[in-house]
Design a protein around this motif. Structure first.
Motif, PDB file in Angstrom:
ATOM      1  N   HIS A 111      64.873  20.740  55.088  1.00 53.61           N
ATOM      2  CA  HIS A 111      66.146  20.343  55.689  1.00 53.61           C
ATOM      3  C   HIS A 111      66.948  21.570  56.117  1.00 53.61           C
ATOM      4  N   VAL A 112      67.030  22.568  55.251  1.00 53.69           N
ATOM      5  CA  VAL A 112      67.788  23.777  55.574  1.00 53.69           C
ATOM      6  C   VAL A 112      67.146  24.524  56.745  1.00 53.69           C
ATOM      7  N   LEU A 113      65.829  24.614  56.753  1.00 56.14           N
ATOM      8  CA  LEU A 113      65.160  25.330  57.843  1.00 56.14           C
ATOM      9  C   LEU A 113      65.368  24.649  59.190  1.00 56.14           C
ATOM     10  N   THR A 114      65.406  23.322  59.210  1.00 52.82           N
ATOM     11  CA  THR A 114      65.647  22.637  60.483  1.00 52.82           C
ATOM     12  C   THR A 114      67.086  22.828  60.943  1.00 52.82           C
ATOM     13  N   LEU A 115      68.019  22.930  60.021  1.00 52.22           N
ATOM     14  CA  LEU A 115      69.412  23.172  60.390  1.00 52.22           C
ATOM     15  C   LEU A 115      69.594  24.540  61.052  1.00 52.22           C
ATOM     16  N   HIS A 116      68.747  25.476  60.674  1.00 55.42           N
ATOM     17  CA  HIS A 116      68.911  26.843  61.151  1.00 55.42           C
ATOM     18  C   HIS A 116      67.652  27.324  61.882  1.00 55.42           C
ATOM     19  N   ALA A 117      67.027  26.401  62.606  1.00 52.36           N
ATOM     20  CA  ALA A 117      65.761  26.716  63.273  1.00 52.36           C
ATOM     21  C   ALA A 117      65.898  27.833  64.296  1.00 52.36           C
ATOM     22  N   GLY A 118      67.065  27.971  64.883  1.00 50.12           N
ATOM     23  CA  GLY A 118      67.242  28.995  65.905  1.00 50.12           C
ATOM     24  C   GLY A 118      67.064  30.402  65.400  1.00 50.12           C
ATOM     25  N   SER A 119      67.207  30.595  64.112  1.00 52.63           N
ATOM     26  CA  SER A 119      67.068  31.938  63.534  1.00 52.63           C
ATOM     27  C   SER A 119      65.655  32.221  63.050  1.00 52.63           C
ATOM     28  N   LEU A 120      64.741  31.263  63.264  1.00 54.50           N
ATOM     29  CA  LEU A 120      63.406  31.392  62.665  1.00 54.50           C
ATOM     30  C   LEU A 120      62.314  31.715  63.668  1.00 54.50           C
ATOM     31  N   THR A 121      62.652  31.948  64.918  1.00 55.46           N
ATOM     32  CA  THR A 121      61.626  32.157  65.947  1.00 55.46           C
ATOM     33  C   THR A 121      60.663  33.267  65.556  1.00 55.46           C
ATOM     34  N   ASP A 122      59.394  32.867  65.354  1.00 46.38           N
ATOM     35  CA  ASP A 122      58.323  33.810  65.019  1.00 46.38           C
ATOM     36  C   ASP A 122      58.618  34.631  63.756  1.00 46.38           C
ATOM     37  N   ALA A 123      59.457  34.106  62.873  1.00 43.71           N
ATOM     38  CA  ALA A 123      59.805  34.850  61.655  1.00 43.71           C
ATOM     39  C   ALA A 123      58.642  34.812  60.668  1.00 43.71           C
ATOM     40  N   ALA A 124      58.225  35.978  60.190  1.00 43.04           N
ATOM     41  CA  ALA A 124      57.165  36.045  59.179  1.00 43.04           C
ATOM     42  C   ALA A 124      57.683  35.661  57.809  1.00 43.04           C
ATOM     43  N   THR A 125      59.015  35.713  57.652  1.00 42.18           N
ATOM     44  CA  THR A 125      59.661  35.383  56.380  1.00 42.18           C
ATOM     45  C   THR A 125      60.754  34.349  56.640  1.00 42.18           C
ATOM     46  N   PRO A 126      60.373  33.076  56.861  1.00 45.37           N
ATOM     47  CA  PRO A 126      61.326  32.073  57.340  1.00 45.37           C
ATOM     48  C   PRO A 126      62.541  31.844  56.442  1.00 45.37           C
ATOM     49  N   LEU A 127      62.366  31.784  55.131  1.00 42.40           N
ATOM     50  CA  LEU A 127      63.509  31.523  54.261  1.00 42.40           C
ATOM     51  C   LEU A 127      64.470  32.708  54.236  1.00 42.40           C
ATOM     52  N   GLU A 128      63.928  33.898  54.270  1.00 36.98           N
ATOM     53  CA  GLU A 128      64.777  35.088  54.300  1.00 36.98           C
ATOM     54  C   GLU A 128      65.540  35.149  55.617  1.00 36.98           C
ATOM     55  N   ALA A 129      64.870  34.808  56.730  1.00 37.46           N
ATOM     56  CA  ALA A 129      65.531  34.821  58.034  1.00 37.46           C
ATOM     57  C   ALA A 129      66.634  33.773  58.101  1.00 37.46           C
ATOM     58  N   ALA A 130      66.374  32.578  57.569  1.00 37.54           N
ATOM     59  CA  ALA A 130      67.398  31.538  57.553  1.00 37.54           C
ATOM     60  C   ALA A 130      68.584  31.952  56.688  1.00 37.54           C
ATOM     61  N   SER A 131      68.310  32.601  55.566  1.00 34.67           N
ATOM     62  CA  SER A 131      69.386  33.055  54.677  1.00 34.67           C
ATOM     63  C   SER A 131      70.324  34.017  55.390  1.00 34.67           C
ATOM     64  N   ARG A 132      69.774  34.867  56.211  1.00 29.22           N
ATOM     65  CA  ARG A 132      70.609  35.808  56.948  1.00 29.22           C
ATOM     66  C   ARG A 132      71.516  35.088  57.950  1.00 29.22           C
ATOM     67  N   ALA A 133      71.060  33.907  58.412  1.00 33.83           N
ATOM     68  CA  ALA A 133      71.824  33.180  59.426  1.00 33.83           C
ATOM     69  C   ALA A 133      73.046  32.480  58.849  1.00 33.83           C
ATOM     70  N   PHE A 134      72.965  31.999  57.613  1.00 34.47           N
ATOM     71  CA  PHE A 134      74.072  31.202  57.088  1.00 34.47           C
ATOM     72  C   PHE A 134      74.693  31.734  55.804  1.00 34.47           C
ATOM     73  N   GLY A 135      74.030  32.649  55.132  1.00 37.98           N
ATOM     74  CA  GLY A 135      74.510  33.041  53.817  1.00 37.98           C
ATOM     75  C   GLY A 135      75.052  34.456  53.742  1.00 37.98           C
ATOM     76  N   PRO A 136      75.648  34.802  52.622  1.00 34.51           N
ATOM     77  CA  PRO A 136      76.095  36.181  52.399  1.00 34.51           C
ATOM     78  C   PRO A 136      74.901  37.119  52.281  1.00 34.51           C
ATOM     79  N   GLY A 137      75.133  38.410  52.376  1.00 32.06           N
ATOM     80  CA  GLY A 137      74.040  39.370  52.370  1.00 32.06           C
ATOM     81  C   GLY A 137      73.164  39.301  51.145  1.00 32.06           C
ATOM     82  N   TRP A 138      73.782  38.997  49.991  1.00 32.12           N
ATOM     83  CA  TRP A 138      73.000  38.978  48.756  1.00 32.12           C
ATOM     84  C   TRP A 138      71.982  37.841  48.723  1.00 32.12           C
ATOM     85  N   LEU A 139      72.235  36.760  49.510  1.00 36.40           N
ATOM     86  CA  LEU A 139      71.321  35.615  49.475  1.00 36.40           C
ATOM     87  C   LEU A 139      69.968  35.971  50.066  1.00 36.40           C
TER      88      LEU A 139
END
Length: 411
Positions: free
Chosen positions: A236-264
């Motif tokens: 669910h979270v990845l679909t909400l932030h799909a725009g930040s995941l294009t060809d990302a080798a680390t999808p959860l880390e890339a999504a975290s950068r899109a919506f969360g604080p740096g520590w996330l």
């Protein structure tokens, strides 16, 4: 008489072992791959994969409970179907889980690269991790269980934070439904199915679990239930932030950068690395148990069928070498897709074996195994033909090696 493994794992330990195998590449890699293919369709794809995996889990559980020996469907195929079916299952398991282990090692390297923000050579890092864990595993199962429990608890906590913050985020950038084709959807289901098959780690340890009939079925079902909830949350979270995941080798880390604080993002990258360690730890242990069983029966060199100090040392080292070889592929998607086709064949044989259970051996209705069998064969049909070719060639080579071994034994 062949030496047997120690029965020292209870219900909690079995569940944690299953979670340790499923909360790794499955959640940190495959959900991202599937989301890239089908967008919002990843959520029903997760549910369909969970249903098929659940049927397979019940088939695996009753087989493990009635035939509590190391080796999983390799043993069940021999006992309930035929030697050829058992050998095919054993070979497919070794190929599938070796590819999954290689995926975990490569994903560890990718998340480490994202964490330290440099340009790491992924393959050497992956090989180093495999070698280090092989040495650690030689210390014994009890220490591995302790480490696995710590890893699982930390990873679940990190994923909980990721899902909570990602779901509450007001910066969602993916509002359009991905119009994927049915073949893409079922291909995504096949990839996600692999993410659920970590429960097989419990079944392959049937010889090491206390009271298998009471322990294995609830342990497998609990593992499936927990991971389904977490996978849906992450999807669910990845679909909400799909725009930040294009060809990302680390999808959860890339999504975290899109919506969360740096520590996330740092936390998620660290949790992913821990999870990959847990996956490798569990997979090498599980793979070694199947190779142990094959060595005992003469389907693999006799060296792999021996225990040293209560542990299958030669089998552990042998499988670590295979995993290291697959790391040389250097491509997470290729390794994971190869794992998909081989593991689907493996579980098709599992369900076929479960259909042969009789009387008190049967714990669940026969229709469950029929659904599992149809689901495995149906999803396998949507894996690209090239991977079927590779799997067929590998299986043919394995049968050739087996024939040579058997001729030497009879000469």
């Amino acid at each position: 008489m062949a030496a047997t493994l120690k029965r020292e794992t209870g219900l909690v330990g079995a569940v944690l072992l299953g979670l340790g195998s499923m909360l790794g590449s499955g959640v940190f890699v495959s959900i991202g791959l599937a989301e890239d293919m089908v967008g919002w369709g990843v959520l029903p794809a997760i549910l369909l994969a969970a249903v098929v995996a659940g049927c397979n889990a019940l088939s695996s559980a009753q087989l493990a409970a009635s035939h509590a020996k190391a080796g999983g469907t390799y043993e069940y195929g021999y006992v309930f179907l035929s030697p050829a079916a058992g050998f095919t299952a054993g070979t497919m398991f070794l190929l599938a889980k070796s590819a999954s282990a290689a995926t975990a090692a490569l994903a560890f390297a990718a998340y480490l690269d994202a964490l330290i923000e440099t340009d790491l050579p992924l393959v050497p890092v992956a090989l180093t991790l495999v070698a280090a864990l092989t040495v650690m595993i030689q210390a014994g199962l009890r220490r591995a269980n302790w480490l696995n429990a710590v890893i699982v608890l930390l990873v679940v906590a990190a994923l909980g934070v990721f899902v909570a913050l990602g779901s509450a985020s007001q910066t969602a950038d993916s509002s359009e439904l991905n119009q994927s084709s049915p073949p893409d959807f079922f291909h995504a289901c096949a990839l996600l199915f692999v993410a659920f098959t970590g429960y097989g780690r419990v079944a392959t340890m049937a010889e090491e679990v206390r009271d298998p009939r009471r322990t294995i079925p609830p342990a497998i079902l609990a593992t499936i239930a927990v991971t389904t909830v977490l996978y849906l949350g992450v999807g669910h979270v990845l679909t909400l932030h799909a725009g930040s995941l294009t060809d990302a080798a680390t999808p959860l880390e890339a999504a975290s950068r899109a919506f969360g604080p740096g520590w996330l993002a740092i936390t998620i990258a660290a949790a992913a690395m821990l999870a990959m360690v847990g996956v490798l730890l569990n997979l090498i242990l599980g793979l070694s148990r199947v190779l142990l069983a094959m060595g005992r029966r003469g389907d693999a060199p006799a060296l792999f069928g021996k225990l040293r100090g209560g542990e299958p040392v030669a089998a552990i080292i042998g499988m670590a070498v295979v995993v290291g070889g697959l790391c040389l592929l250097g491509d997470v998607r290729v390794a994971w897709t190869f794992s998909a086709v081989t593991v689907l064949v493996y579980y098709a044989i599992t369900n076929a074996a479960a259909l042969r259970l009789q009387g008190e051996e049967r714990l669940f209705p026969r229709w469950i195994a029929w659904i599992g069998l149809a689901g495995c064969l149906g999803l396998a049909a949507f894996v690209p033909p090239l991977f079927w070719l590779w799997a067929s060639l590998a299986l043919g080579a394995a049968f050739g090696v087996r024939k040579v071994i058997q001729l030497r034994l009879t000469s």
